[in-house]
Design a protein around this motif. Sequence first.
Motif, mmCIF file in Angstrom:
data_model
loop_
_atom_site.group_PDB
_atom_site.id
_atom_site.type_symbol
_atom_site.label_atom_id
_atom_site.label_comp_id
_atom_site.label_asym_id
_atom_site.label_seq_id
_atom_site.Cartn_x
_atom_site.Cartn_y
_atom_site.Cartn_z
ATOM 1 N N PHE A 114 0.856 -1.194 0.000
ATOM 2 C CA PHE A 114 0.000 0.000 0.000
ATOM 3 C C PHE A 114 0.889 1.240 0.000
ATOM 4 C CE2 PHE A 114 -2.230 -3.350 2.287
ATOM 5 C CZ PHE A 114 -3.473 -3.347 1.684
ATOM 6 N N ARG A 115 0.654 2.125 -0.939
ATOM 7 C CA ARG A 115 1.318 3.436 -0.921
ATOM 8 C C ARG A 115 0.320 4.421 -0.312
ATOM 9 N NH1 ARG A 115 2.895 3.213 -6.911
ATOM 10 N NH2 ARG A 115 4.693 1.854 -6.872
ATOM 11 N N THR A 116 0.670 4.922 0.840
ATOM 12 C CA THR A 116 -0.206 5.902 1.512
ATOM 13 C C THR A 116 0.418 7.285 1.350
ATOM 14 O OG1 THR A 116 0.880 5.854 3.672
ATOM 15 C CG2 THR A 116 -0.733 4.106 3.235
ATOM 16 N N PRO A 117 -0.313 8.331 1.655
ATOM 17 C CA PRO A 117 0.268 9.675 1.542
ATOM 18 C C PRO A 117 1.505 9.886 2.413
ATOM 19 C CG PRO A 117 -2.111 9.816 1.729
ATOM 20 C CD PRO A 117 -1.747 8.385 1.963
ATOM 21 N N SER A 118 1.638 9.101 3.493
ATOM 22 C CA SER A 118 2.753 9.342 4.399
ATOM 23 C C SER A 118 3.740 8.180 4.538
ATOM 24 C CB SER A 118 2.203 9.692 5.787
ATOM 25 O OG SER A 118 1.394 8.627 6.256
ATOM 26 N N SER A 119 3.353 7.001 4.066
ATOM 27 C CA SER A 119 4.246 5.851 4.267
ATOM 28 C C SER A 119 3.897 4.739 3.286
ATOM 29 C CB SER A 119 4.095 5.323 5.706
ATOM 30 O OG SER A 119 2.779 4.834 5.899
ATOM 31 N N GLN A 120 4.589 3.597 3.454
ATOM 32 C CA GLN A 120 4.257 2.408 2.676
ATOM 33 C C GLN A 120 4.003 1.268 3.646
ATOM 34 O OE1 GLN A 120 6.673 1.251 -0.568
ATOM 35 N NE2 GLN A 120 6.473 3.211 -1.616
ATOM 36 N N LEU A 121 2.972 0.483 3.348
ATOM 37 C CA LEU A 121 2.604 -0.658 4.183
ATOM 38 C C LEU A 121 2.585 -1.899 3.288
ATOM 39 C CD1 LEU A 121 -0.550 0.943 5.857
ATOM 40 C CD2 LEU A 121 1.720 0.785 6.865
ATOM 41 N N SER A 122 2.719 -3.063 3.902
ATOM 42 C CA SER A 122 2.537 -4.294 3.122
ATOM 43 C C SER A 122 1.966 -5.360 4.056
ATOM 44 C CB SER A 122 3.852 -4.758 2.500
ATOM 45 O OG SER A 122 4.792 -5.072 3.496
ATOM 46 N N ARG A 123 1.178 -6.264 3.445
ATOM 47 C CA ARG A 123 0.554 -7.338 4.229
ATOM 48 C C ARG A 123 0.124 -8.450 3.289
ATOM 49 N NH1 ARG A 123 -3.968 -9.660 6.648
ATOM 50 N NH2 ARG A 123 -3.941 -9.771 8.914
ATOM 51 N N ARG A 124 0.114 -9.677 3.830
ATOM 52 C CA ARG A 124 -0.379 -10.829 3.081
ATOM 53 C C ARG A 124 -1.832 -11.091 3.468
ATOM 54 N NH1 ARG A 124 4.546 -12.442 4.664
ATOM 55 N NH2 ARG A 124 3.716 -13.517 6.479
#
Length: 193
Positions: A114-124
């Motif tokens: 996930f590209r968010t306005p403030s960071s990047q997240l990832s998940r399975r």
Amino acid sequence: FMSSLMSATESYQSQLSVEKAEEMERNSRNQMKEEQERAFQEAELRDQQREFEMKEREEEQKLQEQIAEAKRRSEVEAKEAAEAKEAAEQSEAANSLPDEPAADCGKLLANIRFRTPSSQLSRRFLGSDPLSTLLLYLRSEGFRSDQYKVITSFPRRDISTLDPAASLESLKLCPQETLTLEAISHGDDSEDE
């Protein structure tokens, strides 16, 4: 006799003119006193009026300050309540989210970045998980669906408006996908008016 009468008349006339002059002087002094008294009363009345107006202004200013303080306090309380509600919703979403599947679980997985306005997240996620699970994960990270769109890279589409019961596999998010979160602009049209 005539000369004494004339002399008495002259003496009377001179006495009369002296008394008239004294009476005019007395009247002039009395008139001046009355004018000064009237001016003093008018000045006193103006001072009282000015003092009354000043007190009214001070009371009005205090009232405005109290209103402003009450409004500020109300806004702070509303903001704190909204933040507490937001935190409770986020915590509830995190608690109801299923555990992240292991990379070697043997099932079809969707690895999502996930590209968010403030960071990047990832998940399975499991490929069989519904879209609502992905949206619940975003909610647990503080991204509400009424504030952000979830956009796929190619083809570009907003998946947050799709059927929440659809599986991630049916939405072609397996084996991996990068999703971008875009803030939804609320009320831009009304601000321009």
